[in-house]
Design a protein around this motif. Sequence first.
Motif, PDB file in Angstrom:
ATOM      1  N   ILE A 192      35.248  46.154  35.601  1.00 42.34           N
ATOM      2  CA  ILE A 192      36.589  45.711  35.977  1.00 42.34           C
ATOM      3  C   ILE A 192      36.709  45.726  37.495  1.00 42.34           C
ATOM      4  O   ILE A 192      36.367  46.718  38.138  1.00 42.34           O
ATOM      5  CB  ILE A 192      37.656  46.643  35.368  1.00 42.34           C
ATOM      6  N   HIS A 193      37.201  44.629  38.057  1.00 40.97           N
ATOM      7  CA  HIS A 193      37.397  44.540  39.506  1.00 40.97           C
ATOM      8  C   HIS A 193      38.811  44.059  39.802  1.00 40.97           C
ATOM      9  O   HIS A 193      39.154  42.914  39.509  1.00 40.97           O
ATOM     10  CB  HIS A 193      36.389  43.566  40.135  1.00 40.97           C
ATOM     11  N   HIS A 194      39.645  44.936  40.356  1.00 40.74           N
ATOM     12  CA  HIS A 194      40.997  44.583  40.795  1.00 40.74           C
ATOM     13  C   HIS A 194      40.982  44.396  42.311  1.00 40.74           C
ATOM     14  O   HIS A 194      40.593  45.313  43.042  1.00 40.74           O
ATOM     15  CB  HIS A 194      42.000  45.692  40.447  1.00 40.74           C
ATOM     16  N   PHE A 195      41.436  43.251  42.773  1.00 42.06           N
ATOM     17  CA  PHE A 195      41.493  42.964  44.201  1.00 42.06           C
ATOM     18  C   PHE A 195      42.834  43.418  44.786  1.00 42.06           C
ATOM     19  O   PHE A 195      43.822  43.568  44.060  1.00 42.06           O
ATOM     20  CB  PHE A 195      41.322  41.470  44.446  1.00 42.06           C
ATOM     21  N   PRO A 196      42.894  43.603  46.108  1.00 47.57           N
ATOM     22  CA  PRO A 196      44.183  43.906  46.739  1.00 47.57           C
ATOM     23  C   PRO A 196      45.122  42.709  46.653  1.00 47.57           C
ATOM     24  O   PRO A 196      44.678  41.567  46.529  1.00 47.57           O
ATOM     25  CB  PRO A 196      43.805  44.221  48.188  1.00 47.57           C
ATOM     26  N   ALA A 197      46.437  42.965  46.724  1.00 47.11           N
ATOM     27  CA  ALA A 197      47.430  41.898  46.575  1.00 47.11           C
ATOM     28  C   ALA A 197      48.428  41.877  47.722  1.00 47.11           C
ATOM     29  O   ALA A 197      49.514  41.324  47.584  1.00 47.11           O
ATOM     30  CB  ALA A 197      48.160  42.042  45.245  1.00 47.11           C
ATOM     31  N   CYS A 198      48.072  42.471  48.868  1.00 49.82           N
ATOM     32  CA  CYS A 198      48.930  42.428  50.052  1.00 49.82           C
ATOM     33  C   CYS A 198      48.165  41.748  51.180  1.00 49.82           C
ATOM     34  O   CYS A 198      47.093  42.219  51.599  1.00 49.82           O
ATOM     35  CB  CYS A 198      49.342  43.839  50.479  1.00 49.82           C
ATOM     36  N   TRP A 199      48.706  40.651  51.695  1.00 53.46           N
ATOM     37  CA  TRP A 199      48.036  39.811  52.698  1.00 53.46           C
ATOM     38  C   TRP A 199      48.767  39.943  54.030  1.00 53.46           C
ATOM     39  O   TRP A 199      49.989  40.113  54.062  1.00 53.46           O
ATOM     40  CB  TRP A 199      48.047  38.373  52.195  1.00 53.46           C
ATOM     41  N   ASP A 200      48.014  39.841  55.139  1.00 51.87           N
ATOM     42  CA  ASP A 200      48.661  39.920  56.450  1.00 51.87           C
ATOM     43  C   ASP A 200      49.448  38.655  56.790  1.00 51.87           C
ATOM     44  O   ASP A 200      50.183  38.611  57.778  1.00 51.87           O
ATOM     45  CB  ASP A 200      47.658  40.264  57.548  1.00 51.87           C
ATOM     46  N   GLY A 201      49.305  37.606  55.962  1.00 47.38           N
ATOM     47  CA  GLY A 201      50.064  36.375  56.169  1.00 47.38           C
ATOM     48  C   GLY A 201      49.525  35.486  57.267  1.00 47.38           C
ATOM     49  O   GLY A 201      50.126  34.447  57.572  1.00 47.38           O
ATOM     50  N   LYS A 202      48.398  35.845  57.866  1.00 44.97           N
ATOM     51  CA  LYS A 202      47.859  35.088  59.000  1.00 44.97           C
ATOM     52  C   LYS A 202      46.403  34.672  58.795  1.00 44.97           C
ATOM     53  O   LYS A 202      46.055  33.522  59.018  1.00 44.97           O
ATOM     54  CB  LYS A 202      47.962  35.932  60.276  1.00 44.97           C
ATOM     55  N   ASN A 203      45.560  35.591  58.422  1.00 42.30           N
ATOM     56  CA  ASN A 203      44.123  35.353  58.392  1.00 42.30           C
ATOM     57  C   ASN A 203      43.636  34.988  56.989  1.00 42.30           C
ATOM     58  O   ASN A 203      43.916  35.705  56.026  1.00 42.30           O
ATOM     59  CB  ASN A 203      43.383  36.597  58.882  1.00 42.30           C
ATOM     60  N   SER A 211      39.776  43.265  55.667  1.00 44.25           N
ATOM     61  CA  SER A 211      40.837  43.784  56.528  1.00 44.25           C
ATOM     62  C   SER A 211      42.091  42.929  56.524  1.00 44.25           C
ATOM     63  O   SER A 211      43.183  43.430  56.842  1.00 44.25           O
ATOM     64  CB  SER A 211      40.324  43.922  57.971  1.00 44.25           C
ATOM     65  N   HIS A 212      41.991  41.643  56.187  1.00 49.59           N
ATOM     66  CA  HIS A 212      43.183  40.797  56.121  1.00 49.59           C
ATOM     67  C   HIS A 212      44.012  41.078  54.872  1.00 49.59           C
ATOM     68  O   HIS A 212      45.120  40.568  54.726  1.00 49.59           O
ATOM     69  CB  HIS A 212      42.807  39.314  56.196  1.00 49.59           C
ATOM     70  N   MET A 213      43.460  41.917  53.971  1.00 51.57           N
ATOM     71  CA  MET A 213      44.154  42.322  52.758  1.00 51.57           C
ATOM     72  C   MET A 213      44.359  43.838  52.763  1.00 51.57           C
ATOM     73  O   MET A 213      43.659  44.571  53.471  1.00 51.57           O
ATOM     74  CB  MET A 213      43.361  41.909  51.520  1.00 51.57           C
ATOM     75  N   TYR A 214      45.336  44.299  51.964  1.00 52.96           N
ATOM     76  CA  TYR A 214      45.605  45.729  51.850  1.00 52.96           C
ATOM     77  C   TYR A 214      45.840  46.042  50.382  1.00 52.96           C
ATOM     78  O   TYR A 214      46.616  45.348  49.710  1.00 52.96           O
ATOM     79  CB  TYR A 214      46.833  46.113  52.671  1.00 52.96           C
ATOM     80  N   SER A 215      45.180  47.075  49.878  1.00 57.01           N
ATOM     81  CA  SER A 215      45.265  47.382  48.456  1.00 57.01           C
ATOM     82  C   SER A 215      46.290  48.463  48.175  1.00 57.01           C
ATOM     83  O   SER A 215      46.250  49.552  48.764  1.00 57.01           O
ATOM     84  CB  SER A 215      43.906  47.839  47.920  1.00 57.01           C
ATOM     85  N   THR A 216      47.214  48.153  47.277  1.00 52.41           N
ATOM     86  CA  THR A 216      48.144  49.153  46.744  1.00 52.41           C
ATOM     87  C   THR A 216      47.959  49.274  45.226  1.00 52.41           C
ATOM     88  O   THR A 216      48.815  49.821  44.536  1.00 52.41           O
ATOM     89  CB  THR A 216      49.604  48.786  47.061  1.00 52.41           C
ATOM     90  N   THR A 217      46.832  48.739  44.734  1.00 54.24           N
ATOM     91  CA  THR A 217      46.591  48.742  43.302  1.00 54.24           C
ATOM     92  C   THR A 217      46.434  50.165  42.779  1.00 54.24           C
ATOM     93  O   THR A 217      45.917  51.046  43.471  1.00 54.24           O
ATOM     94  CB  THR A 217      45.345  47.915  42.938  1.00 54.24           C
ATOM     95  N   LYS A 218      46.878  50.354  41.549  1.00 54.74           N
ATOM     96  CA  LYS A 218      46.751  51.654  40.882  1.00 54.74           C
ATOM     97  C   LYS A 218      45.759  51.576  39.727  1.00 54.74           C
ATOM     98  O   LYS A 218      45.534  52.563  39.028  1.00 54.74           O
ATOM     99  CB  LYS A 218      48.121  52.107  40.381  1.00 54.74           C
ATOM    100  N   GLY A 219      45.165  50.381  39.544  1.00 53.32           N
ATOM    101  CA  GLY A 219      44.204  50.194  38.471  1.00 53.32           C
ATOM    102  C   GLY A 219      44.874  50.058  37.121  1.00 53.32           C
ATOM    103  O   GLY A 219      46.084  50.266  36.960  1.00 53.32           O
ATOM    104  N   GLY A 220      44.073  49.672  36.119  1.00 53.38           N
ATOM    105  CA  GLY A 220      44.587  49.598  34.755  1.00 53.38           C
ATOM    106  C   GLY A 220      45.696  48.597  34.537  1.00 53.38           C
ATOM    107  O   GLY A 220      46.471  48.717  33.588  1.00 53.38           O
ATOM    108  N   PHE A 221      45.845  47.605  35.412  1.00 51.88           N
ATOM    109  CA  PHE A 221      46.896  46.597  35.326  1.00 51.88           C
ATOM    110  C   PHE A 221      48.293  47.214  35.398  1.00 51.88           C
ATOM    111  O   PHE A 221      49.264  46.665  34.902  1.00 51.88           O
ATOM    112  CB  PHE A 221      46.756  45.738  34.067  1.00 51.88           C
ATOM    113  N   VAL A 222      48.386  48.369  36.052  1.00 48.76           N
ATOM    114  CA  VAL A 222      49.680  48.964  36.361  1.00 48.76           C
ATOM    115  C   VAL A 222      50.225  48.265  37.597  1.00 48.76           C
ATOM    116  O   VAL A 222      49.476  47.844  38.477  1.00 48.76           O
ATOM    117  CB  VAL A 222      49.537  50.478  36.624  1.00 48.76           C
TER     118      VAL A 222
END
Length: 341
Positions: A192-203, A211-222
């Motif tokens: 299972i691979h969950h990617f980050p879902a927060c983008w800097d909006g520029k790059n 680095s242009h992304m930031y992960s706040t994932t908690k895994g498990g489709f939470v």
Amino acid sequence: MKVIYLLPFTGLSQAALRFGCASVSLQRLDPLVEPGKIPSAHVHQIVGGNAFNATMEGDIGEKGTCTTCVYSEDFSNYWTAVMYFRHENGSYKRVPQYPNAQLGTEGRDDRNIKGGMTIYYTQKDFSSNGDQFITAFQPGFRMTVGSPTVDSFEGAKSQPGLRYTCLQTPLTRGYETPDFPREPCPGGIMAIHHFPACWDGKNLDSPDHQSHMYSTTKGGFVEAGACPDSHPVRTPQLAYETMWNTTAFNNMWPRDGSQPFVWSYMDSKGYGTHADYVFGWKGDSLQRAMNDTCMFHGCGSPGVQGVLKTQTVAEMNACAVRNTVTEDTEGWLDALPGQGM
């Protein structure tokens, strides 16, 4: 590479996608980490559009002529390393993939999808669409998650989106672990691979492809946490599930009980699992889906008029990329391709 992010004028997003993609290629190419290098360091299994190659520049969605994904407007490429079984005699055999048994839809036999992966673009979780505007990825966008250099349990544990499930049956979804299962799995191993879902909006990319992304994932489709000010743009929560059919090797389990599976870059623990993504949806098709109220098969499937166009399993399986690297990746091998003895 930079783009200017503009605030959307449409309403809140309410869609979630889950769909299968057949294999499009299996070879040693890595256009993100090792662009232009033929062959790359280790073998990858790739799904999606047939524009996949050693360089992958520009708008991939406009360069392909077919795709192995259910949604015929998705020419993106999705890939991971390949899993191998290591025999007690020191030889290696590639572990085959099988389609997700939960994908079956009326009018299309998804059980006949040729290997591949299950792809998710979610916004909140499996029971709600959320209340945020979701900005689709842009042409030229790419990213990776995880790293083959992670070599400790603590390092793997710190990445909650990267996990394994020891399947009891093809339909089970049991507990997740940050390392390979340590006993034979009756239904195979799901990576299972969950990617980050927060983008800097520029790059659209960054030197480390992360680095242009930031992960706040908690895994498990939470539902993921809120995005920080440095990366304020919420994108779809992209995830891969790969079903590895390890069952053929259950009777070959080493007599000393050691875990026999390795990734193609010689990782026998599973700590360094990683995945790559290059956006390639046609036109505004992904944004249309994210703006819709559909979930899963309701976004488009045989007999369902959805926001996205679909294709048959036969059409998915027929799409392929001719190998640039010619070497044996299938038989019993004395060494993993690119990894020496």
